[in-house]
Design a protein around this motif. Structure first.
Motif, PDB file in Angstrom:
ATOM      1  N   PHE A 146      -8.230   0.574   1.147  1.00  0.00           N
ATOM      2  CA  PHE A 146      -7.051   1.041   0.420  1.00  0.00           C
ATOM      3  C   PHE A 146      -6.704   0.047  -0.680  1.00  0.00           C
ATOM      4  CE2 PHE A 146      -6.623   2.714   4.751  1.00  0.00           C
ATOM      5  CZ  PHE A 146      -6.552   4.079   4.473  1.00  0.00           C
ATOM      6  N   THR A 147      -6.178   0.575  -1.787  1.00  0.00           N
ATOM      7  CA  THR A 147      -5.874  -0.272  -2.945  1.00  0.00           C
ATOM      8  C   THR A 147      -4.409  -0.678  -2.949  1.00  0.00           C
ATOM      9  OG1 THR A 147      -7.550   0.904  -4.236  1.00  0.00           O
ATOM     10  CG2 THR A 147      -5.936  -0.417  -5.458  1.00  0.00           C
ATOM     11  N   LYS A 170      -8.590  -4.884  -0.445  1.00  0.00           N
ATOM     12  CA  LYS A 170      -9.125  -3.557  -0.758  1.00  0.00           C
ATOM     13  C   LYS A 170     -10.484  -3.355  -0.091  1.00  0.00           C
ATOM     14  CE  LYS A 170     -10.585  -0.647  -4.633  1.00  0.00           C
ATOM     15  NZ  LYS A 170     -10.708  -0.546  -6.123  1.00  0.00           N
ATOM     16  N   GLU A 171     -11.346  -4.380  -0.168  1.00  0.00           N
ATOM     17  CA  GLU A 171     -12.677  -4.281   0.436  1.00  0.00           C
ATOM     18  C   GLU A 171     -12.584  -4.161   1.953  1.00  0.00           C
ATOM     19  OE1 GLU A 171     -14.839  -7.688  -0.827  1.00  0.00           O
ATOM     20  OE2 GLU A 171     -14.945  -7.074  -2.940  1.00  0.00           O
ATOM     21  N   PHE A 225       0.855  -1.197   0.000  1.00  0.00           N
ATOM     22  CA  PHE A 225       0.000   0.000   0.000  1.00  0.00           C
ATOM     23  C   PHE A 225       0.889   1.246   0.000  1.00  0.00           C
ATOM     24  CE2 PHE A 225      -2.323  -3.410   2.024  1.00  0.00           C
ATOM     25  CZ  PHE A 225      -3.589  -3.338   1.458  1.00  0.00           C
ATOM     26  N   GLN A 252      -5.951  -9.423  -3.528  1.00  0.00           N
ATOM     27  CA  GLN A 252      -5.836  -7.961  -3.549  1.00  0.00           C
ATOM     28  C   GLN A 252      -7.211  -7.308  -3.435  1.00  0.00           C
ATOM     29  OE1 GLN A 252      -3.673  -7.544  -7.224  1.00  0.00           O
ATOM     30  NE2 GLN A 252      -1.678  -7.471  -6.196  1.00  0.00           N
ATOM     31  N   GLU A 253      -8.208  -7.878  -4.100  1.00  0.00           N
ATOM     32  CA  GLU A 253      -9.561  -7.327  -4.039  1.00  0.00           C
ATOM     33  C   GLU A 253     -10.144  -7.488  -2.636  1.00  0.00           C
ATOM     34  OE1 GLU A 253     -12.585  -5.133  -5.348  1.00  0.00           O
ATOM     35  OE2 GLU A 253     -10.775  -5.622  -6.497  1.00  0.00           O
ATOM     36  N   ASP A 291      -0.827  -2.177  -4.488  1.00  0.00           N
ATOM     37  CA  ASP A 291      -0.161  -2.081  -5.781  1.00  0.00           C
ATOM     38  C   ASP A 291      -0.415  -3.367  -6.570  1.00  0.00           C
ATOM     39  OD1 ASP A 291       1.525  -1.859  -7.937  1.00  0.00           O
ATOM     40  OD2 ASP A 291       3.267  -1.208  -6.792  1.00  0.00           O
ATOM     41  N   ALA A 292      -1.046  -3.231  -7.725  1.00  0.00           N
ATOM     42  CA  ALA A 292      -1.415  -4.409  -8.509  1.00  0.00           C
ATOM     43  C   ALA A 292      -0.210  -5.118  -9.100  1.00  0.00           C
ATOM     44  CB  ALA A 292      -2.362  -3.996  -9.641  1.00  0.00           C
ATOM     45  N   GLU A 337      -4.964 -11.733  -7.596  1.00  0.00           N
ATOM     46  CA  GLU A 337      -5.943 -10.684  -7.880  1.00  0.00           C
ATOM     47  C   GLU A 337      -7.115 -10.742  -6.903  1.00  0.00           C
ATOM     48  OE1 GLU A 337      -3.485 -11.328 -11.408  1.00  0.00           O
ATOM     49  OE2 GLU A 337      -4.641 -12.704 -10.128  1.00  0.00           O
TER      50      GLU A 337
END
Length: 748
Positions: free
Chosen positions: A157-158, A152-153, A88, A148-149, A160-161, A145
């Motif tokens: 905060f998102t 985020k939920e 993050f 990561q989702e 780094d993909a 993926e």
């Protein structure tokens, strides 16, 4: 058996680039590395803006335990781990992210562990710049993926993909950045002998602090700037590192722009280019494609990156730096500054670098008050300097005060003791009996005086100065101006002018109550003020009396409708180094010889003479002379602080920068008023900019009428004849007949 494969970088090569060797080490080595004091110091410096160091930090690969032939690349991942590092970038949210996780009972019954749904958290730490790293164990069948989702939920905060392939690495951080460690981080499964990987040859004592000069020189670099730093800044300016599906396109564009600073050599590009999982064959294909086109030189974007990194500018301030450089014509090379000056700019926005430097020059010169220097004209000078930092209300002029306060610390401590002695003497004198003899005046040395000090008290301080320079700092120029009502400003005006040249000043009274005497004036000061206050102090009728050309003027950046600037903090180490600089300046005495500096300043002042003569610019001609002196004295301070036997190129560059800045700011602040005086006198002409030179506008052969037409009636006939006479004397022109003149080929 418990072991771990560790990747410890030896600060010599490619930072995050693929292909660096990875060797085994133990869990204890990994933990010991995080406890190293040099690692904490490096991270502290990076957090304050020393971005070049970031790419020399140790790194580790949490997604893979072992690579074939120790070659870190996706194709060579022998023992990948079913783990994912969630990175993050948002700063300061680590505790908030930790609160989003759920404490769950450990399957082994040993306390609890952090989880997020089916994700088991192995590690939570703050990154170097106070972002957040969360390492999780992926359940069977879950993709990166999806993880990561989920994160985020849960956190808002998102992550780094891009941080998901098995060869990606993470910068090592000190132990105090670690918020949570699950013992499973170090557990060994039957399929895998180690649980993560860190880089190559081990961290040696020689690489302590990450500052070993020999190792730094061996790192691939352009103009001393590591390619890793250049590439990192390239990603920052161009949308970040490649995400899924854009790797080849972004790497191709990077290679096209890098080739110009790699001498268009493919082998150099192959060495410095990041791979992001590409094999040697794939990377070679990208490089070959990038090198097909004809070389076009360094692109504007790449040149901007080089300039910024060369000057040691924080990446977040690069755009501001470029705007300031365009406006002022000067660039402060922070990396080249010596002890004391460099630390004074720590935490200071780049747009305010010059005001801070100009603000501390007088106090720095005051400490070197036992020094004399020989100027270009053969005269001996002392280091008299005065500066005014001007800016509108709420323009953050206090940033200058903060720096000056640190520089003033030693004088303040010494003056406090002296003032205590003086107060005790006053009390004894006041409390004595009528027939009792007054106690003897202690004649204390007090060097820091308020700008509003009376002339009588100032004379007393000069008499007790013991050959030292006094210093004043004024937060409001308007406060000083208001003393004009008592008639003291005109006297102070004379004192200030004399202090620049260590001239004599005094006063003589018959009364025993008033101070009398004659002294040499050694008095430096720094004042802050609004533009309005400065206009009131320097009115058109007193601009030409000489003080305006003796003052180093600096202008705060225009803050109209701008966002709030971000200020950093100096560490105790920074402040200690400023005190070391003060001590170094105080240790000098006698003649400090600077022949290289004299030669450079002499060439600069001659260059400005030629420019002024071509434009018949008497304002520039007036201010260039003392701007050169001011720049020279600043250069002497730089030289003493650098500790070099001879003046370095950086020293000369600094002196010329200060002279150029001083000249432009004096012209900007006072030029219009001085120019109007010349026009009113009818013996001088209006000032033209360097792009509108009168001499250059004339044809190769010209007449007096041609010159008269260009001057548009602003010069008298006597003034025009004087112009022609000067050009003829300087061998710029020759007379061809009674009415015609010709420019000579040997002219400028």
């Amino acid at each position: 058996m418990e072991s771990a494969v560790i990747r410890t970088m030896k600060f010599t090569c490619i930072g995050k680039g693929h292909g660096a060797p990875a060797i085994p080490a133990t869990k204890e080595d990994w933990e010991a590395l995080r406890r190293e004091s040099w690692l904490a110091q490096m991270c502290a410096r990076i957090e304050k803006g020393d971005d070049e160091l970031k790419h020399r930090l140790p790194v580790w690969t949490p997604h893979c335990a072992e690579f074939k032939d120790n070659h870190r690349a996706i194709a060579d991942a022998v023992k990948p781990l079913n783990r994912l590092m969630l990175d993050f970038d948002e700063k300061g949210h680590t505790d908030e992210i930790v609160r989003s996780l759920t404490p769950s009972p450990s399957p082994k019954g040993e306390g609890s562990e952090m989880t997020l749904g089916s994700l088991v958290v192995l590690l939570v730490e703050e990154s170097v710049r106070r972002g957040t790293h969360v390492l999780v164990e992926l359940p069977d069948g879950m993709t990166p993926e999806t993880a990561q989702e989920l994160m985020k939920e849960a956190t808002g905060f998102t992550p780094d993909a891009a941080v998901k392939d098995v060869s990606r690495c993470i910068y090592m951080v000190p132990e105090d950045h670690t918020k949570y460690v699950n013992p499973k981080l170090f557990e060994v499964s039957e399929e895998c002998e180690g649980n993560f990987s860190l880089t190559s040859e081990g961290v040696t004592n020689e690489s302590k602090n990450g500052l070993d000069e020999q190792e730094l020189k061996s790192e691939p670099s352009f103009k001393g700037i590591p390619y890793t730093s250049i590439i990192s800044e390239w990603w920052r300016r161009n949308g970040g590192e490649p995400a899924e599906g854009e790797r080849n396109v972004k790497l191709h564009k990077l290679a096209v722009n890098l080739r110009a600073i790699c001498d268009n050599k493919k082998e150099v590009l192959m060495q410095v280019m990041p791979r992001f999982g590409l094999s040697d064959v794939e990377l070679k294909s990208v490089v070959d494609s990038a090198c097909k086109e004809e070389p076009k030189g360094i692109s504007k974007v790449m040149q901007g990156i080089i300039d910024a990194l060369e000057l040691g500018i924080n990446p977040d301030e690069i755009e501001d730096a470029e705007a300031v450089a365009e406006e002022t014509g000067v660039k402060v090379n922070v990396k080249a500054l010596p002890i004391g000056l460099k630390e004074s700019l720590v935490g200071v926005p780049v747009s305010m670098h010059m005001p801070v430097l100009c603000g501390i020059m007088p106090i720095a010169a005051a400490y070197a008050d036992q020094v004399t220097v020989e100027y270009c004209d053969g005269n001996t000078h002392r280091l008299g300097l005065m500066s005014i930092i001007r800016g509108e209300q709420a323009s953050n002029k206090s940033v200058v005060k903060n720096a000056v306060d640190i520089w003033k610390h030693q004088l303040d401590e010494e003056d406090a003791l002296a003032r205590k002695r003086e107060e005790e003497w006053k009390e004894r004198k006041k409390g004595r009996k009528a027939n009792e003899k007054a106690p003897e005046d202690p004649h204390v040395l007090i060097r820091v005086v308020p700008v509003t000090v009376s002339c009588s008290t100032l004379l007393k301080r000069f008499k007790n100065a013991q050959g030292h320079t006094l210093y004043s700092f004024g937060e409001e120029l308007d406060t000083l101006r208001k003393t004009n009502g008592a008639g003291s400003w005109s006297s102070k005006y004379d004192i200030y002018r004399l202090s620049f040249d260590y001239g004599e000043w005094g006063q003589d009274y018959n009364s025993d109550q008033a101070e009398s005497g004659v002294v040499n004036v050694a008095y430096n000061w720094t004042m802050l003020g609004t533009n309005g206050a400065m206009r009131k102090c320097f009115k058109s009728d007193n601009i030409e009396n000489g003080l305006s050309s003796r003052v180093l003027v600096a202008e705060m950046p225009d803050s109209s409708f701008s966002k709030m600037p971000k200020f950093g903090k100096r560490s105790a180490e920074d402040e200690a180094r400023i005190q070391q600089a003060v001590t170094r300046l105080r240790s000098f005495s006698g003649l400090v010889d600077t022949p290289r500096l004299r030669k450079a300043i002499e060439a600069w002042v001659e260059e400005k003479r030629v420019e002024a003569a071509k434009d018949i610019d008497h304002v520039k001609d007036t201010y260039r002379k003392r701007a050169a002196v001011i720049g020279f004295r600043c250069g002497v301070i730089f030289h003493m602080l650098s500790g070099c036997a001879k003046e370095s190129k950086a020293c000369i560059d600094f002196a010329l920068m200060m002279a150029e800045y001083c000249l432009k700011q004096q012209i900007k602040a006072f030029g219009e008023a001085l120019e109007s005086q010349f026009v009113d006198a009818r013996d001088e002409c209006i000032r033209y900019g360097s792009n509108h030179s009168i001499f250059d506008q004339l044809s190769p052969a010209f007449t007096m009428d041609d010159l008269r037409a260009l001057k548009r009636g602003f010069c008298s006939e006597a003034g025009l004849r004087k112009i022609i006479s000067r050009w003829y004397r300087d061998k710029w022109i020759e007379k061809t007949d009674k009415t015609h003149w010709k420019k000579l080929n040997a002219t400028l």
